[in-house]
Design a protein around this motif. Structure first.
Motif: not given
Length: 582
Positions: A75-81
């Motif tokens: 899961e990547l944080k700090g960026m929009t889908a």
């Protein structure tokens, strides 16, 4: 049979694109996907191998000791889908849809995932949209993501359009260091140096606290390029009257204007022309039907500029360059068969010609070279048809001629060049049988001695020599009587280190009697005789490929008896030059 068994590598140029397209189809159908990326409650099925190949971030994740290397998702944080979707799509198809609304989000995702090719596309997008109106906002974005390509591009844009930039608030708000960076650059394009002075003065007077930087800033203004009235006007400015060091720069410019009329002026950074490349310059000798002219060729624009013209006819011009002045040794016909020597100097800073002290002896078909601040005129023929071995030396600082060590033998119609502080001469016509010779010799200025060298393969006269990277090239000319002029005389190359000659490409014809100049590792020629070339064309010889190609068509004919060429720094952005384009 041996040829049938030999290996042959056959390449499909579209294989890579086709393979990536197939992988993208597999992704869309969620086939063979072995990893899942989540962002903002959205999931993206992907292939580990492709992500590792396209992203440094994922390559480290999958091949290192991170926890995710043994898991099937992250899961990547700090960026929009949406931005993640864009970067994943790019990794699979090489395309991003960019606009001002999503630029920051896409940059953030590309930077976070270290997809450098996507960052490059973002740089290209910003550069294509960047102008003086939106520069502050876009440059701030570029600074956040360390997009040095964007800032470098904008610096070049400012240098190319400095006067337009000066009308913006960004110019007035520049700090002193950045302003100095621009005005100290030779790449700065400006209509006149006085105009640049006015703009800099405007910046200084915007805030009196900036006066503390005046001396350093004004040291980068090329006052010697200004006219005398412009310098007098600058001298009357308040800043000039209150800062003695800045005043000295103006006085230096005034002194240049006085010195250039009677002696060689002192050349420093404030008397240099603003440009980064030398240009081809052609000197048309003039006649009773055609004026004496100095024309320059702007390679970038493919245009010619008539820098100077007068009605004084001349012949037998020889040219050399010292301190970006063209020194022209020529014979002037005053009518009634009266021939006289002339030495003049063309100044591209002010587009003027100044007469200097002429040679002591009349010389026809001599050779001229320059070393340091001295000219050397070698050999030639007298008006009584005697072949000369004498050499005269002109000191530009004293405006005086002196005799030098004579040639090894009397010669005229020979060629000369300079490299490694030595003078080299080749060929020409001897006084013995009045036939072309293949001799080759050098003069060492330190020991003041001539030394005979291995001769050229082809005896020739009215040819040329140029030096590039410790190699000397002999080009063109006319061979001995009895040798067919329909054949082709090869270019000969002399290696100074090995002292050996090599035959290269053929020149255009056996009677190729044009002029040549070495520039940026290539050889330029004018005034050729060739079955497919005219005398108003410029051709270029490329050393690595050993091939000739046509460069441009000149406004006038340029044969051996009507024109010579050299190279010079010319500022084609200067308003005085711009209005002279042909």
């Amino acid at each position: 049979m041996a040829e049938q068994d030999s290996d042959l590598a056959v390449r499909d140029p579209g294989y890579g694109d086709a393979t990536i397209q197939s992988l993208n189809l597999l992704r869309k159908d969620e086939q063979l996907c072995d990893f899942t990326i989540r962002a903002e409650d959205r999931e993206f099925k992907v292939h580990r191998a492709l992500l590792a190949a396209a992203s440094d971030y994922f390559r480290v994740m999958f091949t290192g000791h991170m926890r995710e290397s043994n898991e099937n998702s992250v899961e990547l944080k700090g960026m929009t889908a949406d931005s993640l979707q864009q970067i994943i799509d790019f990794m699979y198809c090489g395309e991003i849809i960019l606009n001002f609304d999503n630029l920051t989000e896409v940059l953030n995702a590309a930077s976070h995932l270290q997809v450098n090719r996507a960052l490059d596309l973002c740089c290209d997008f910003i550069q294509s949209k960047l102008n003086f109106e939106n520069a502050d906002e876009l440059l701030q974005i570029a600074d956040v993501y360390s997009l040095n390509k964007v800032t470098d591009h904008f610096d070049v844009h400012i240098l190319d359009n400095f006067e337009a930039f000066s009308k913006t608030e960004s110019f007035i708000n520049l700090d002193a260091k950045k302003l100095i960076q621009y005005i100290s650059s030779d790449a700065l394009k400006i209509s006149s140096e006085f105009r640049l002075y006015e703009l800099v003065n405007q910046w200084l007077h915007h805030d009196k606290a900036r006066f503390q930087h005046a001396e350093k800033i004004m040291s980068h203004i090329h006052f010697a390029l200004m006219t005398q009235p412009q310098l007098q006007k600058a001298r009357e400015d308040y800043l000039m009257r209150t800062n003695t060091r800045v005043t000295q720069y103006v006085i230096e410019g005034l002194k240049y204007g006085l010195d250039v009329c009677c002696r060689q002026p002192v050349i420093n950074e404030r008397s240099e022309i603003r440009t980064t490349k030398k240009s081809l310059v052609v000197i048309h000798q003039g006649s009773a039907f055609r004026p004496f002219q100095v024309t320059a060729f702007n390679h970038e624009r493919g245009l010619f500029y008539k820098l100077f013209s007068n009605t004084s006819g001349s012949c037998d011009c020889r040219v050399a360059v010292i301190d970006n002045f063209i020194y022209i040794c020529r014979i002037v016909d005053f009518g009634g068969g009266t021939l006289m020597n002339s030495l003049c100097r063309f100044d591209p800073r002010h587009l003027q010609v100044q007469e200097l002290s002429p040679m002591k002896r009349l010389r026809l078909d001599s050779a001229l070279v320059a070393i340091g601040h001295k000219l050397y005129v070698l050999g030639g023929g007298s008006e009584n048809l005697f072949v000369l071995d004498s050499v005269e030396c002109y000191d530009v600082n004293t405006n005086m001629w002196t005799d030098e060590i004579p040639l090894l033998e009397p010669t005229h119609s020979h060629a000369a060049t300079v490299t490694d502080d030595k003078i080299y001469i080749s060929g020409g016509v001897s006084s013995t049988d009045r036939q072309p010779v293949n001799t080759f010799a050098s003069f060492d200025l330190t020991t003041r001695t001539w030394e005979s060298k291995p001769g050229i393969f082809y005896a020739r006269r009215l040819h040329d020599m140029v030096a590039i990277d410790r190699k000397i090239f002999v080009l063109g000319g006319i061979t001995r009587h009895g040798v067919s002029n329909t054949g082709q005389t090869p270019i000969e190359c002399y290696d100074i280190q090995t002292e050996q000659w090599t035959l290269l490409a053929h020149t255009f014809s056996g009677r190729s009697i044009g002029h040549y100049i070495a520039m940026e590792g290539k050889i330029y020629s004018i005034g050729r005789e060739h079955y497919s070339a005219a005398e108003d064309e410029i051709w270029v010889y490329d050393l690595p490929t050993d091939q000739w190609s046509k460069l441009a068509k000149a406004p006038n004919h340029m044969n051996l008896s009507s024109a010579v060429c050299t190279k010079l720094f010319i500022n084609f952005s200067d308003e005085n030059v711009e209005r002279l384009k042909i």
